[in-house]
Design a protein around this motif. Sequence first.
Motif, PDB file in Angstrom:
ATOM      1  N   VAL A 209      46.828  43.554  35.944  1.00 10.71           N
ATOM      2  CA  VAL A 209      47.310  42.311  36.710  1.00 10.71           C
ATOM      3  C   VAL A 209      45.289  41.289  36.712  1.00 10.71           C
ATOM      4  CG1 VAL A 209      46.886  41.047  39.163  1.00 10.71           C
ATOM      5  CG2 VAL A 209      47.914  43.393  38.615  1.00 10.71           C
ATOM      6  N   THR A 210      45.888  39.694  35.784  1.00 13.40           N
ATOM      7  CA  THR A 210      44.661  39.002  35.109  1.00 13.40           C
ATOM      8  C   THR A 210      44.841  37.798  36.698  1.00 13.40           C
ATOM      9  OG1 THR A 210      45.330  40.221  33.344  1.00 13.40           O
ATOM     10  CG2 THR A 210      44.330  38.002  33.628  1.00 13.40           C
ATOM     11  N   GLN A 211      43.483  38.149  37.229  1.00 13.41           N
ATOM     12  CA  GLN A 211      43.192  37.257  37.957  1.00 13.41           C
ATOM     13  C   GLN A 211      41.951  36.858  37.051  1.00 13.41           C
ATOM     14  OE1 GLN A 211      42.718  39.681  41.763  1.00 13.41           O
ATOM     15  NE2 GLN A 211      42.942  36.763  42.496  1.00 13.41           N
ATOM     16  N   ALA A 212      42.504  34.950  36.576  1.00 18.63           N
ATOM     17  CA  ALA A 212      41.326  34.505  34.945  1.00 18.63           C
ATOM     18  C   ALA A 212      40.217  33.573  36.131  1.00 18.63           C
ATOM     19  CB  ALA A 212      41.571  34.062  34.884  1.00 18.63           C
ATOM     20  N   GLN A 213      40.682  33.293  37.014  1.00 20.90           N
ATOM     21  CA  GLN A 213      39.403  32.581  37.966  1.00 20.90           C
ATOM     22  C   GLN A 213      38.437  32.914  38.437  1.00 20.90           C
ATOM     23  OE1 GLN A 213      42.321  30.719  40.468  1.00 20.90           O
ATOM     24  NE2 GLN A 213      42.445  28.615  39.802  1.00 20.90           N
ATOM     25  N   THR A 214      37.469  33.829  38.593  1.00 19.49           N
ATOM     26  CA  THR A 214      35.947  34.702  38.717  1.00 19.49           C
ATOM     27  C   THR A 214      35.783  34.136  40.123  1.00 19.49           C
ATOM     28  OG1 THR A 214      35.749  35.642  36.471  1.00 19.49           O
ATOM     29  CG2 THR A 214      33.963  36.416  38.610  1.00 19.49           C
ATOM     30  N   GLU A 215      35.307  32.979  39.838  1.00 21.31           N
ATOM     31  CA  GLU A 215      34.869  32.003  41.145  1.00 21.31           C
ATOM     32  C   GLU A 215      35.306  30.594  41.345  1.00 21.31           C
ATOM     33  OE1 GLU A 215      30.211  34.379  40.570  1.00 21.31           O
ATOM     34  OE2 GLU A 215      30.928  31.848  42.308  1.00 21.31           O
ATOM     35  N   ILE A 216      36.244  30.182  42.584  1.00 19.79           N
ATOM     36  CA  ILE A 216      36.102  28.644  43.025  1.00 19.79           C
ATOM     37  C   ILE A 216      35.562  28.309  44.033  1.00 19.79           C
ATOM     38  CG2 ILE A 216      38.001  27.699  43.035  1.00 19.79           C
ATOM     39  CD1 ILE A 216      39.945  29.654  42.679  1.00 19.79           C
TER      40      ILE A 216
ATOM     41  N   LEU B 194      45.303  30.024  43.948  1.00 11.60           N
ATOM     42  CA  LEU B 194      44.459  30.698  42.786  1.00 11.60           C
ATOM     43  C   LEU B 194      45.600  31.486  41.951  1.00 11.60           C
ATOM     44  CD1 LEU B 194      42.992  32.612  46.128  1.00 11.60           C
ATOM     45  CD2 LEU B 194      42.017  31.127  44.623  1.00 11.60           C
ATOM     46  N   ASP B 195      45.134  31.898  40.931  1.00 13.73           N
ATOM     47  CA  ASP B 195      45.962  32.447  39.910  1.00 13.73           C
ATOM     48  C   ASP B 195      46.198  33.780  39.470  1.00 13.73           C
ATOM     49  OD1 ASP B 195      45.078  29.800  37.533  1.00 13.73           O
ATOM     50  OD2 ASP B 195      46.805  29.302  38.863  1.00 13.73           O
ATOM     51  N   CYS B 196      47.642  34.271  39.756  1.00 14.12           N
ATOM     52  CA  CYS B 196      47.406  35.247  39.326  1.00 14.12           C
ATOM     53  C   CYS B 196      48.973  35.592  38.367  1.00 14.12           C
ATOM     54  CB  CYS B 196      48.232  36.133  40.749  1.00 14.12           C
ATOM     55  SG  CYS B 196      48.436  38.170  40.289  1.00 14.12           S
ATOM     56  N   VAL B 197      48.799  36.767  37.038  1.00 12.51           N
ATOM     57  CA  VAL B 197      49.352  36.750  35.972  1.00 12.51           C
ATOM     58  C   VAL B 197      49.425  38.457  36.030  1.00 12.51           C
ATOM     59  CG1 VAL B 197      49.444  36.178  33.920  1.00 12.51           C
ATOM     60  CG2 VAL B 197      48.861  34.557  34.519  1.00 12.51           C
ATOM     61  N   TYR B 198      50.691  38.908  36.428  1.00 10.75           N
ATOM     62  CA  TYR B 198      51.375  40.039  35.900  1.00 10.75           C
ATOM     63  C   TYR B 198      51.708  40.635  35.001  1.00 10.75           C
ATOM     64  CZ  TYR B 198      54.890  38.553  37.392  1.00 10.75           C
ATOM     65  OH  TYR B 198      56.858  38.777  38.003  1.00 10.75           O
ATOM     66  N   GLU B 199      51.396  42.012  34.148  1.00 14.40           N
ATOM     67  CA  GLU B 199      51.834  42.252  33.177  1.00 14.40           C
ATOM     68  C   GLU B 199      52.875  43.804  33.495  1.00 14.40           C
ATOM     69  OE1 GLU B 199      48.923  41.278  30.071  1.00 14.40           O
ATOM     70  OE2 GLU B 199      49.966  43.082  29.158  1.00 14.40           O
ATOM     71  N   THR B 200      53.923  43.510  33.162  1.00 12.22           N
ATOM     72  CA  THR B 200      54.645  45.709  33.781  1.00 12.22           C
ATOM     73  C   THR B 200      55.848  45.578  32.254  1.00 12.22           C
ATOM     74  OG1 THR B 200      55.720  46.484  35.427  1.00 12.22           O
ATOM     75  CG2 THR B 200      56.010  43.873  36.013  1.00 12.22           C
ATOM     76  N   ARG B 201      56.860  46.420  32.593  1.00  9.88           N
ATOM     77  CA  ARG B 201      57.975  47.356  32.016  1.00  9.88           C
ATOM     78  C   ARG B 201      58.844  47.371  33.133  1.00  9.88           C
ATOM     79  NH1 ARG B 201      55.723  50.452  26.802  1.00  9.88           N
ATOM     80  NH2 ARG B 201      54.567  49.161  26.061  1.00  9.88           N
ATOM     81  N   ASP B 202      58.476  47.594  34.436  1.00  8.73           N
ATOM     82  CA  ASP B 202      59.602  48.145  35.044  1.00  8.73           C
ATOM     83  C   ASP B 202      60.627  47.042  35.649  1.00  8.73           C
ATOM     84  OD1 ASP B 202      56.500  50.002  36.739  1.00  8.73           O
ATOM     85  OD2 ASP B 202      58.290  50.267  35.613  1.00  8.73           O
ATOM     86  N   THR B 203      61.904  46.721  35.639  1.00  9.25           N
ATOM     87  CA  THR B 203      62.583  46.116  36.672  1.00  9.25           C
ATOM     88  C   THR B 203      62.185  45.883  37.807  1.00  9.25           C
ATOM     89  OG1 THR B 203      63.950  47.809  36.149  1.00  9.25           O
ATOM     90  CG2 THR B 203      63.725  46.211  34.513  1.00  9.25           C
ATOM     91  N   THR B 204      61.777  47.094  38.586  1.00 13.90           N
ATOM     92  CA  THR B 204      61.477  46.999  40.126  1.00 13.90           C
ATOM     93  C   THR B 204      60.110  47.341  40.798  1.00 13.90           C
ATOM     94  OG1 THR B 204      63.666  48.015  40.736  1.00 13.90           O
ATOM     95  CG2 THR B 204      62.050  47.982  42.516  1.00 13.90           C
ATOM     96  N   TYR B 205      59.601  46.081  40.690  1.00  9.55           N
ATOM     97  CA  TYR B 205      58.161  46.017  40.791  1.00  9.55           C
ATOM     98  C   TYR B 205      57.536  45.049  42.280  1.00  9.55           C
ATOM     99  CZ  TYR B 205      58.312  41.995  38.515  1.00  9.55           C
ATOM    100  OH  TYR B 205      58.798  40.536  38.126  1.00  9.55           O
TER     101      TYR B 205
ATOM    102  N   PHE C 230      45.091  46.662  40.903  1.00  3.89           N
ATOM    103  CA  PHE C 230      44.884  45.050  41.005  1.00  3.89           C
ATOM    104  C   PHE C 230      43.988  44.744  40.308  1.00  3.89           C
ATOM    105  CE2 PHE C 230      44.227  45.656  45.358  1.00  3.89           C
ATOM    106  CZ  PHE C 230      44.356  46.586  46.500  1.00  3.89           C
ATOM    107  N   GLY C 231      44.330  42.753  40.740  1.00  2.34           N
ATOM    108  CA  GLY C 231      43.690  42.191  39.833  1.00  2.34           C
ATOM    109  C   GLY C 231      41.843  42.273  40.149  1.00  2.34           C
ATOM    110  N   GLN C 232      41.171  41.388  39.285  1.00  2.00           N
ATOM    111  CA  GLN C 232      39.595  41.668  39.696  1.00  2.00           C
ATOM    112  C   GLN C 232      39.395  40.748  40.223  1.00  2.00           C
ATOM    113  OE1 GLN C 232      40.952  41.034  36.401  1.00  2.00           O
ATOM    114  NE2 GLN C 232      40.619  40.574  34.450  1.00  2.00           N
ATOM    115  N   GLY C 233      40.097  40.077  41.051  1.00  2.00           N
ATOM    116  CA  GLY C 233      39.009  38.985  42.223  1.00  2.00           C
ATOM    117  C   GLY C 233      39.138  37.576  42.049  1.00  2.00           C
ATOM    118  N   THR C 234      39.526  36.859  42.726  1.00  2.00           N
ATOM    119  CA  THR C 234      38.901  35.400  42.688  1.00  2.00           C
ATOM    120  C   THR C 234      37.771  35.423  43.986  1.00  2.00           C
ATOM    121  OG1 THR C 234      40.444  34.602  41.546  1.00  2.00           O
ATOM    122  CG2 THR C 234      39.668  32.945  42.401  1.00  2.00           C
ATOM    123  N   ARG C 235      36.841  34.737  43.779  1.00  2.00           N
ATOM    124  CA  ARG C 235      36.157  34.593  45.169  1.00  2.00           C
ATOM    125  C   ARG C 235      36.198  33.274  45.014  1.00  2.00           C
ATOM    126  NH1 ARG C 235      31.677  37.365  47.361  1.00  2.00           N
ATOM    127  NH2 ARG C 235      31.619  37.975  45.651  1.00  2.00           N
ATOM    128  N   LEU C 236      36.538  32.547  46.630  1.00  2.00           N
ATOM    129  CA  LEU C 236      36.953  31.751  47.041  1.00  2.00           C
ATOM    130  C   LEU C 236      35.419  31.182  48.298  1.00  2.00           C
ATOM    131  CD1 LEU C 236      38.637  29.267  46.908  1.00  2.00           C
ATOM    132  CD2 LEU C 236      39.739  29.800  48.988  1.00  2.00           C
TER     133      LEU C 236
END
Lengths: 117, 116
Positions: free
Chosen positions: A4-11, A21-32, A107-113
């Motif tokens: 899981v990638t949360q590219a925005q560290t702080e906003i 808040l952006d969230c991009v994920y990677e998985t090979r599972d069809t159910t997630y 978990f992603g790295q988190g975004t501090r808002l």
Amino acid sequence: AQKVTQAQTEISVVEKEDVTLDCVYETRDTTYYLFWYKQPPSGELVFLIRRNSFDEQNEISGRYSWNFQKSTSSFNFTITASQVVDSAVYFCALSGPIIQGAQKLVFGQGTRLTINP
Amino acid sequence: NAGVTQTPKFQVLKTGQSMTLQCAQDMNHNSMYWYRQDPGMGLRLIYYSASEGTTDKGEVPNGYNVSRLNKREFSLRLESAAPSQTSVYFCASSEASRDRRNQPQHFGDGTRLSIL
């Protein structure tokens, strides 16, 4: 492997602005499953939303809305008319299919808002 | 309704000391988890227990042991603490239902552990 990638560290925005808040994920599972958690300054983790991979319907809850797009592997979170109380660290998380009843969250790295008055 | 309770909330250890972090849940959940949270890295799974009597390694198990004492309690032990284990530790529990709807994990308030 899942990621899981949360590219925005702080906003930082001014109160009443909309923020996504952006969230991009990677998985090979069809159910997630995808989740958003809020961690206010007090430190606890507050569950916000769960979304299953087989349900792409977007969801709105008051000022909060979530946009799930499998085509881009994204699960973005928008706060409309932000308030100071929204200031927190927000985590996006991913789990694969339930195995023996357990779900292992990544978990992603988190975004501090920060919402400024 | 307490949910997930972790003790202690804060602890300072010296390198080499041992320590057990306690976790108890009152929601009758089958599955329990231990995560660590380090700055800038989000939470990472250390160990989990799918049900009473079973435990499995997560992403970062080295240096830790766990015990699922009963359905309610899941403890995390550091046998010989190292500075790299300085972190905030979260316990969580969940119950997976049979209708494919994955219930969210409920988290405790965390244990802030510092190792000098």
